[in-house]
Design a protein around this motif. Structure first.
Motif, short mmCIF file in Angstrom:
data_model
loop_
_atom_site.label_atom_id
_atom_site.label_comp_id
_atom_site.label_asym_id
_atom_site.label_seq_id
_atom_site.Cartn_x
_atom_site.Cartn_y
_atom_site.Cartn_z
N THR A 1 0.65 -1.49 0.37
CA THR A 1 0.29 -0.23 -0.29
C THR A 1 0.37 1.43 -0.29
N LEU A 2 2.07 1.09 1.05
CA LEU A 2 2.81 1.86 1.15
C LEU A 2 3.31 2.68 -0.55
N GLU A 3 3.44 1.56 -1.46
CA GLU A 3 4.41 1.63 -2.58
C GLU A 3 3.19 2.28 -3.50
N SER A 4 2.16 1.75 -3.56
CA SER A 4 1.12 2.40 -3.92
C SER A 4 0.77 3.74 -4.11
N TYR A 5 0.81 4.20 -2.37
CA TYR A 5 0.70 5.74 -2.74
C TYR A 5 2.15 6.92 -3.16
N ARG A 6 3.36 5.72 -3.00
CA ARG A 6 4.50 6.80 -4.00
C ARG A 6 3.98 6.83 -5.26
N GLN A 7 4.06 5.93 -5.27
CA GLN A 7 3.98 5.59 -7.22
C GLN A 7 2.73 7.60 -7.26
N GLN A 8 1.62 7.18 -6.42
CA GLN A 8 0.75 8.44 -7.18
C GLN A 8 1.07 9.78 -6.41
N ASN A 9 1.79 9.50 -5.60
CA ASN A 9 2.00 10.88 -5.04
C ASN A 9 3.93 11.43 -4.76
N ASP A 10 4.55 10.45 -5.45
CA ASP A 10 5.80 10.33 -5.87
C ASP A 10 6.49 10.96 -4.66
N THR A 11 6.20 10.49 -3.64
CA THR A 11 6.65 10.12 -2.56
C THR A 11 5.69 8.97 -1.48
N TYR A 12 6.83 9.32 -0.04
CA TYR A 12 6.08 7.54 0.82
C TYR A 12 5.63 9.08 1.54
N PRO A 13 5.04 8.76 2.74
CA PRO A 13 3.83 10.15 3.63
C PRO A 13 4.12 10.09 4.38
N ALA A 14 4.94 11.23 4.65
CA ALA A 14 5.67 11.99 5.42
C ALA A 14 4.58 12.26 6.59
N ALA A 15 3.98 11.15 7.49
CA ALA A 15 3.78 10.62 8.52
C ALA A 15 4.62 11.10 9.92
N ARG A 16 3.89 11.38 11.09
CA ARG A 16 5.09 11.35 12.07
C ARG A 16 4.52 10.16 12.76
N GLY A 17 3.70 9.30 12.55
CA GLY A 17 3.46 8.33 13.23
C GLY A 17 2.42 6.88 12.40
N ALA A 18 2.10 5.96 13.15
CA ALA A 18 1.00 5.13 12.97
C ALA A 18 -0.31 6.09 12.86
#
Length: 191
Positions: free
Chosen positions: A89-106
């Motif tokens: 799911t994180l790889e799918s997010y990166r493909q759509q947004n050109d970045t991994y989530p910049a979240a500060r935790g779960a």
């Protein structure tokens, strides 16, 4: 055939004791002692019960540890599977947004992954919250992440980014399970 004067049961000719009540039919004959039969039956029953308890204890000593190990193994495998699903799911997010989530935790990551179709909770098989860390944050972007489970004991062995890659014994359920950028960094060796 005569009858017992005490209980009225039929008595065989020449008998000195009544077969039904055990009382003497002729004066001066001692009464039969049925209590010895009861004592023997109680002792035999107690012996059988003790043997059954011992057998049950032996069986429990063999089965319970195996059951508990299987339970821990299932929680570990579930966590490995969940980490893989989250990484996808994180790889799918990166493909759509050109970045991994910049979240500060779960807690911040959960809603972002829900937008990618991930409905699961960010908890491991032992119900500990997973640790998500952006390892290289820069202006609301993230080029690298780490996702970790603390294992059965709930205590992380290292701070984010401090893990050396490699497997560990599959029965060491307290070891951390760690993924970095879609690949396992720490994992049970049997996988």
């Amino acid at each position: 055939m005569s009858q017992c004067p005490h209980c009225g049961a039929a008595v065989a000719p020449g008998a000195q004791l009544c077969g039904a009540c055990g009382r003497p039919l002729v004066p001066g004959v001692p009464r039969s002692d049925k209590s010895l039969k009861w004592v023997v039956m109680i002792v035999a029953g107690a012996g059988c019960a003790l043997v059954a308890i011992a057998v049950a204890g032996i069986v429990a000593a063999l089965i319970i540890p195996n059951f508990l190990d299987a339970l821990q193994k299932a929680k570990q495998k579930r966590t490995v599977g969940d980490l893989r699903t989250i990484a996808t799911t994180l790889e799918s997010y990166r493909q759509q947004n050109d970045t991994y989530p910049a979240a500060r935790g779960a807690a911040e990551l959960g809603p972002l992954l829900a937008g990618q179709g991930f409905p699961g909770k960010l908890k491991d098989g032992w119900q500990h919250e997973l640790r998500y860390t952006c390892l290289s944050p820069a202006e609301a972007r993230c080029a690298s992440y780490e996702l970790a489970s603390p294992g059965r004991d709930g205590a992380y062995e290292h701070p984010p980014g401090g893990y050396t890659p490699g497997p560990f014994a599959p029965t060491d359920y307290d070891r951390d399970l760690v993924m970095r950028d879609g690949d396992f960094v720490r994992w049970p060796q049997a996988l």
